[in-house]
Design an enzyme around this catalytic site. Structure first.
Site, PDB file in Angstrom:
ATOM      1  N   ARG A  76       0.751  -1.241  -0.114  1.00  9.23           N
ATOM      2  CA  ARG A  76      -0.039  -0.084  -0.029  1.00  9.23           C
ATOM      3  C   ARG A  76       0.881   1.148  -0.119  1.00  9.23           C
ATOM      4  NH1 ARG A  76      -2.719  -3.300   3.588  1.00  9.23           N
ATOM      5  NH2 ARG A  76      -1.689  -2.168   5.240  1.00  9.23           N
ATOM      6  N   GLU A 119       5.933  -8.280  17.056  1.00 10.87           N
ATOM      7  CA  GLU A 119       5.412  -8.707  18.308  1.00 10.87           C
ATOM      8  C   GLU A 119       5.716 -10.327  18.564  1.00 10.87           C
ATOM      9  OE1 GLU A 119       1.248  -8.515  20.998  1.00 10.87           O
ATOM     10  OE2 GLU A 119       1.278  -7.891  18.860  1.00 10.87           O
TER      11      GLU A 119
END
Length: 177
Positions: A61, A98
């Site tokens: 994007r 994460e």
């Protein structure tokens, strides 16, 4: 700032891609030529006098906004890709997520010492991807002029992770709703 309400062109989708997440969808903005054009104009106006020589973005994007912005700023467009996607000699940067890690690559000749690079993405959330793009540019000897975004989720730590860089976003969301 803008005569067009850009936030009106961002669709919020609850529980995507998983429960508890409010996804900020840019596709309505892309489908509205005036809003898309205005987003590029606003970013260009912010960095027009910054001496930008290259605009870099991570797939996918970020490419949508970085390519027309590069043209507007008369700068090179530099694609930053996942491993194995670029055909020439590459420089890689591995970064932590994460749960696990990821890596991004840039052609070794994409930016040079002294280049002034603007980094662009559609959304600032945790900041890991943009931080990796900045490190890739800096490893090549370039100066990161700024990190520009269409949407920023201010309740996530992205801006903190990019401390030391000029961070600019066109729209901010201050909570998950």
């Amino acid at each position: 700032m803008s005569a067009i309400d850009l936030k009106a062109h961002i669709r919020s989708i609850k529980d995507f891609p998983k429960p508890g997440i409010m996804f900020r969808d840019i596709t309505p903005l892309l489908a509205a030529p005036a809003a898309f054009r205005e987003s590029i104009r606003l970013l260009a106006d912010r960095y027009r006098d910054a001496g930008v020589t290259a605009v870099a973005a991570a797939e996918a994007r970020g490419f949508i906004f970085a390519a027309p912005l590069a043209i507007e700023l008369d700068a090179a467009f530099i694609p930053v890709r996942k491993p194995g996607k670029l055909p020439f000699d590459r420089r890689a940067f591995q970064y932590d997520l994460e749960y696990g890690s990821d890596s991004l690559e840039m052609h070794v000749d994409a930016v040079k010492t002294g280049d002034r690079v603007l980094l662009v993405d559609d959304l600032l959330a945790t900041g890991g991807t943009m931080q990796a793009c900045a490190k890739l540019a800096e490893l090549a000897g370039a100066h990161v002029v700024g990190c520009a975004f269409i949407v920023e989720l201010t309740f996530l730590p992205g801006r903190k992770k990019l401390e030391g860089y000029d961070v600019f976003s066109l729209m901010q969301y201050h909570d998950e709703n």
